[in-house]
Motif scaffolding. Structure first.
Motif, PDB file in Angstrom:
ATOM      1  N   LEU A 171       0.821  -1.208   0.000  1.00 31.82           N
ATOM      2  CA  LEU A 171       0.000   0.000   0.000  1.00 31.82           C
ATOM      3  C   LEU A 171       0.857   1.261   0.000  1.00 31.82           C
ATOM      4  CD1 LEU A 171      -2.697   1.504   0.269  1.00 31.82           C
ATOM      5  CD2 LEU A 171      -2.537   1.157   2.755  1.00 31.82           C
ATOM      6  N   TYR A 172       1.847   1.312   0.891  1.00 27.69           N
ATOM      7  CA  TYR A 172       2.672   2.519   0.989  1.00 27.69           C
ATOM      8  C   TYR A 172       3.564   2.688  -0.238  1.00 27.69           C
ATOM      9  CZ  TYR A 172       1.126   2.605   5.856  1.00 27.69           C
ATOM     10  OH  TYR A 172       0.358   2.647   6.991  1.00 27.69           O
ATOM     11  N   GLY A 173       3.982   1.593  -0.827  1.00 26.34           N
ATOM     12  CA  GLY A 173       4.744   1.697  -2.064  1.00 26.34           C
ATOM     13  C   GLY A 173       3.901   2.277  -3.177  1.00 26.34           C
ATOM     14  N   LEU A 174       2.650   1.817  -3.266  1.00 25.89           N
ATOM     15  CA  LEU A 174       1.723   2.346  -4.280  1.00 25.89           C
ATOM     16  C   LEU A 174       1.489   3.843  -4.065  1.00 25.89           C
ATOM     17  CD1 LEU A 174      -1.435   0.547  -5.538  1.00 25.89           C
ATOM     18  CD2 LEU A 174      -1.587   2.944  -4.889  1.00 25.89           C
ATOM     19  N   VAL A 175       1.258   4.251  -2.815  1.00 27.93           N
ATOM     20  CA  VAL A 175       1.024   5.667  -2.509  1.00 27.93           C
ATOM     21  C   VAL A 175       2.252   6.499  -2.859  1.00 27.93           C
ATOM     22  CG1 VAL A 175       0.616   7.323  -0.650  1.00 27.93           C
ATOM     23  CG2 VAL A 175      -0.681   5.192  -0.723  1.00 27.93           C
ATOM     24  N   ALA A 176       3.434   5.989  -2.538  1.00 27.53           N
ATOM     25  CA  ALA A 176       4.667   6.715  -2.846  1.00 27.53           C
ATOM     26  C   ALA A 176       4.828   6.906  -4.348  1.00 27.53           C
ATOM     27  CB  ALA A 176       5.871   5.960  -2.272  1.00 27.53           C
ATOM     28  N   GLY A 177       4.556   5.852  -5.124  1.00 31.00           N
ATOM     29  CA  GLY A 177       4.675   5.949  -6.574  1.00 31.00           C
ATOM     30  C   GLY A 177       3.721   6.958  -7.174  1.00 31.00           C
ATOM     31  N   VAL A 178       2.473   6.959  -6.707  1.00 29.62           N
ATOM     32  CA  VAL A 178       1.479   7.909  -7.216  1.00 29.62           C
ATOM     33  C   VAL A 178       1.865   9.338  -6.843  1.00 29.62           C
ATOM     34  CG1 VAL A 178      -0.922   8.661  -7.028  1.00 29.62           C
ATOM     35  CG2 VAL A 178      -0.391   6.219  -7.214  1.00 29.62           C
ATOM     36  N   ALA A 179       2.268   9.549  -5.587  1.00 28.04           N
ATOM     37  CA  ALA A 179       2.634  10.893  -5.128  1.00 28.04           C
ATOM     38  C   ALA A 179       3.821  11.439  -5.918  1.00 28.04           C
ATOM     39  CB  ALA A 179       2.964  10.859  -3.634  1.00 28.04           C
ATOM     40  N   LEU A 180       4.811  10.605  -6.166  1.00 26.02           N
ATOM     41  CA  LEU A 180       5.988  11.058  -6.912  1.00 26.02           C
ATOM     42  C   LEU A 180       5.663  11.307  -8.378  1.00 26.02           C
ATOM     43  CD1 LEU A 180       8.665   8.724  -5.292  1.00 26.02           C
ATOM     44  CD2 LEU A 180       8.489  11.207  -5.037  1.00 26.02           C
ATOM     45  N   ALA A 181       4.720  10.555  -8.929  1.00 24.03           N
ATOM     46  CA  ALA A 181       4.304  10.789 -10.314  1.00 24.03           C
ATOM     47  C   ALA A 181       3.703  12.179 -10.454  1.00 24.03           C
ATOM     48  CB  ALA A 181       3.301   9.726 -10.752  1.00 24.03           C
ATOM     49  N   PHE A 182       2.912  12.596  -9.483  1.00 24.42           N
ATOM     50  CA  PHE A 182       2.335  13.940  -9.511  1.00 24.42           C
ATOM     51  C   PHE A 182       3.405  15.002  -9.251  1.00 24.42           C
ATOM     52  CE2 PHE A 182      -1.746  11.792  -9.184  1.00 24.42           C
ATOM     53  CZ  PHE A 182      -2.591  12.647  -9.881  1.00 24.42           C
ATOM     54  N   TYR A 183       4.263  14.746  -8.290  1.00 20.71           N
ATOM     55  CA  TYR A 183       5.257  15.752  -7.905  1.00 20.71           C
ATOM     56  C   TYR A 183       6.257  16.019  -9.030  1.00 20.71           C
ATOM     57  CZ  TYR A 183       8.673  18.266  -5.089  1.00 20.71           C
ATOM     58  OH  TYR A 183       9.532  19.226  -4.609  1.00 20.71           O
ATOM     59  N   TYR A 184       6.651  14.974  -9.750  1.00 18.37           N
ATOM     60  CA  TYR A 184       7.665  15.118 -10.797  1.00 18.37           C
ATOM     61  C   TYR A 184       7.057  15.164 -12.204  1.00 18.37           C
ATOM     62  CZ  TYR A 184      11.515  14.401  -7.520  1.00 18.37           C
ATOM     63  OH  TYR A 184      12.425  14.554  -6.494  1.00 18.37           O
ATOM     64  N   ARG A 185       5.788  15.491 -12.306  1.00 18.84           N
ATOM     65  CA  ARG A 185       5.137  15.449 -13.614  1.00 18.84           C
ATOM     66  C   ARG A 185       5.707  16.483 -14.588  1.00 18.84           C
ATOM     67  NH1 ARG A 185       1.922  18.122 -10.139  1.00 18.84           N
ATOM     68  NH2 ARG A 185       0.912  20.084 -10.801  1.00 18.84           N
ATOM     69  N   LYS A 186       6.341  17.537 -14.065  1.00 23.36           N
ATOM     70  CA  LYS A 186       6.924  18.572 -14.926  1.00 23.36           C
ATOM     71  C   LYS A 186       8.385  18.296 -15.264  1.00 23.36           C
ATOM     72  CE  LYS A 186       3.205  21.165 -14.827  1.00 23.36           C
ATOM     73  NZ  LYS A 186       2.361  21.332 -16.032  1.00 23.36           N
ATOM     74  N   GLU A 187       8.959  17.254 -14.671  1.00 22.76           N
ATOM     75  CA  GLU A 187      10.357  16.913 -14.921  1.00 22.76           C
ATOM     76  C   GLU A 187      10.436  15.609 -15.695  1.00 22.76           C
ATOM     77  OE1 GLU A 187      13.166  17.364 -11.703  1.00 22.76           O
ATOM     78  OE2 GLU A 187      11.689  18.471 -10.521  1.00 22.76           O
ATOM     79  N   GLY A 188      11.570  15.410 -16.366  1.00 21.69           N
ATOM     80  CA  GLY A 188      11.730  14.201 -17.167  1.00 21.69           C
ATOM     81  C   GLY A 188      11.097  14.360 -18.533  1.00 21.69           C
ATOM     82  N   PRO A 189      10.815  13.269 -19.220  1.00 22.52           N
ATOM     83  CA  PRO A 189      10.270  13.339 -20.587  1.00 22.52           C
ATOM     84  C   PRO A 189       8.895  13.997 -20.607  1.00 22.52           C
ATOM     85  CG  PRO A 189      10.093  11.109 -19.733  1.00 22.52           C
ATOM     86  CD  PRO A 189      10.928  11.882 -18.749  1.00 22.52           C
ATOM     87  N   GLN A 190       8.670  14.823 -21.618  1.00 24.44           N
ATOM     88  CA  GLN A 190       7.400  15.511 -21.770  1.00 24.44           C
ATOM     89  C   GLN A 190       6.828  15.236 -23.152  1.00 24.44           C
ATOM     90  OE1 GLN A 190       5.987  17.255 -19.230  1.00 24.44           O
ATOM     91  NE2 GLN A 190       7.756  16.772 -17.938  1.00 24.44           N
ATOM     92  N   ARG A 191       5.509  15.330 -23.239  1.00 22.92           N
ATOM     93  CA  ARG A 191       4.843  15.143 -24.529  1.00 22.92           C
ATOM     94  C   ARG A 191       5.258  16.236 -25.495  1.00 22.92           C
ATOM     95  NH1 ARG A 191      -0.132  16.830 -26.922  1.00 22.92           N
ATOM     96  NH2 ARG A 191      -0.480  18.221 -25.148  1.00 22.92           N
ATOM     97  N   LYS A 192       5.536  15.846 -26.735  1.00 19.90           N
ATOM     98  CA  LYS A 192       5.903  16.824 -27.758  1.00 19.90           C
ATOM     99  C   LYS A 192       4.699  17.704 -28.066  1.00 19.90           C
ATOM    100  CE  LYS A 192       7.619  17.271 -32.487  1.00 19.90           C
ATOM    101  NZ  LYS A 192       8.055  16.557 -33.718  1.00 19.90           N
ATOM    102  N   LYS A 193       4.937  19.011 -28.084  1.00 19.12           N
ATOM    103  CA  LYS A 193       3.874  19.962 -28.395  1.00 19.12           C
ATOM    104  C   LYS A 193       4.044  20.442 -29.829  1.00 19.12           C
ATOM    105  CE  LYS A 193       1.280  23.618 -26.135  1.00 19.12           C
ATOM    106  NZ  LYS A 193       1.218  24.548 -24.993  1.00 19.12           N
ATOM    107  N   TYR A 194       3.008  20.279 -30.632  1.00 21.48           N
ATOM    108  CA  TYR A 194       3.086  20.622 -32.050  1.00 21.48           C
ATOM    109  C   TYR A 194       2.742  22.094 -32.279  1.00 21.48           C
ATOM    110  CZ  TYR A 194       3.247  15.577 -32.593  1.00 21.48           C
ATOM    111  OH  TYR A 194       3.612  14.265 -32.492  1.00 21.48           O
ATOM    112  N   GLU A 195       3.148  22.608 -33.449  1.00 19.24           N
ATOM    113  CA  GLU A 195       2.969  24.019 -33.761  1.00 19.24           C
ATOM    114  C   GLU A 195       1.498  24.418 -33.772  1.00 19.24           C
ATOM    115  OE1 GLU A 195       4.938  25.000 -37.343  1.00 19.24           O
ATOM    116  OE2 GLU A 195       6.941  24.519 -36.598  1.00 19.24           O
TER     117      GLU A 195
END
Length: 243
Positions: A171-195
């Motif tokens: 349970l706590y591992g799942l919560v940690a993974g979800v929380a970090l996904a939200f926290y780091y959503r602006k870092e790392g690979p991002q969706r390509k934005k088209y013109e």
């Protein structure tokens, strides 16, 4: 060697090292007849604190070890392949947060195994792929659902009354993974934005109203025309004459 091949190899290094250490520890336990469960997490006991770091390396048997080794290699290499800029931080934080929360809120028993880390990696890859709306990452998220979607049942202890599992770590591992996904959503690979998306954004800003009257700041619009006193008198004169 091609760049993709190098990247795949590099993504396997850290997960493979961790799994090799787990196997070495288990073999030493078996050959020497040692019981290393005291290196696990024992909640709210000071002697259980080191288990936050050591518990993923301790397993009750080879079947327990195998069940964690395969997903750790797959999910760990996926993390380092797709999120290489932040992968090490994510792995360490999942490891520490999961262990600490088990120490705070787990049952009074030794909690051992790497399943909490596995749950954290699966949750992070799944949720992060959805949040980023990145084609490759969403495809990887679907693979995680297909391969490890059944992991969700591991957080419900009443479904496995005869098995001594640390559902708290799951349970706590799942919560940690979800929380970090939200926290780091602006870092790392991002969706390509088209013109064309940028053009749509500009159009919306132009129509959305950035001026004080919500008119987009368009000074040439007909509703922003200012009449002089003479023009107003002329309009009144024409109106009275027609009536």
């Amino acid at each position: 060697m091609k760049e993709d091949e190098k990247r795949i190899i590099h993504s396997l290094v850290i997960p493979s090292i961790l799994v090799l250490i787990m196997w070495a520890v288990r073999i030493i336990q078996t050959v020497g007849g040692y019981d290393l469960s005291f290196l696990g997490i024992y909640p709210l006991k000071w002697q259980g604190l080191p288990g936050i770091i050591t518990t993923p390396f301790i397993h009750s048997g080879f079947s327990h070890l195998i069940s964690n080794s395969v997903p750790l290699i797959i999910l760990g290499s996926a993390l380092f392949y797709f999120y290489r800029e932040i992968a090490f931080r994510i792995l360490v934080l999942i490891w520490i947060f999961t262990g600490f929360w088990v120490w705070i809120g787990g049952r009074e028993a030794y909690h051992i195994g790497a399943s909490g880390v596995v749950y954290g990696l699966a949750a992070f890859i799944l949720v992060s792929g959805i949040l980023r709306r990145h084609t490759g990452l969403m495809a990887m998220a679907l693979v995680v659902v297909f391969l490890y979607g059944s992991l969700i049942w591991g957080i419900f202890p009443e479904l496995f009354p005869d098995r001594n599992i640390s559902w708290e770590a799951h349970l706590y591992g799942l919560v940690a993974g979800v929380a970090l996904a939200f926290y780091y959503r602006k870092e790392g690979p991002q969706r390509k934005k088209y013109e064309w998306e940028d053009e749509d954004d500009e159009d919306e800003e132009g129509q959305g109203g950035n001026g004080e009257d919500g008119n987009g700041g368009d000074d040439d619009a007909y509703w922003n025309v200012t009449l002089t006193d003479e023009e107003i008198r002329e309009i009144k004169h024409i109106y009275r004459r027609n009536n």
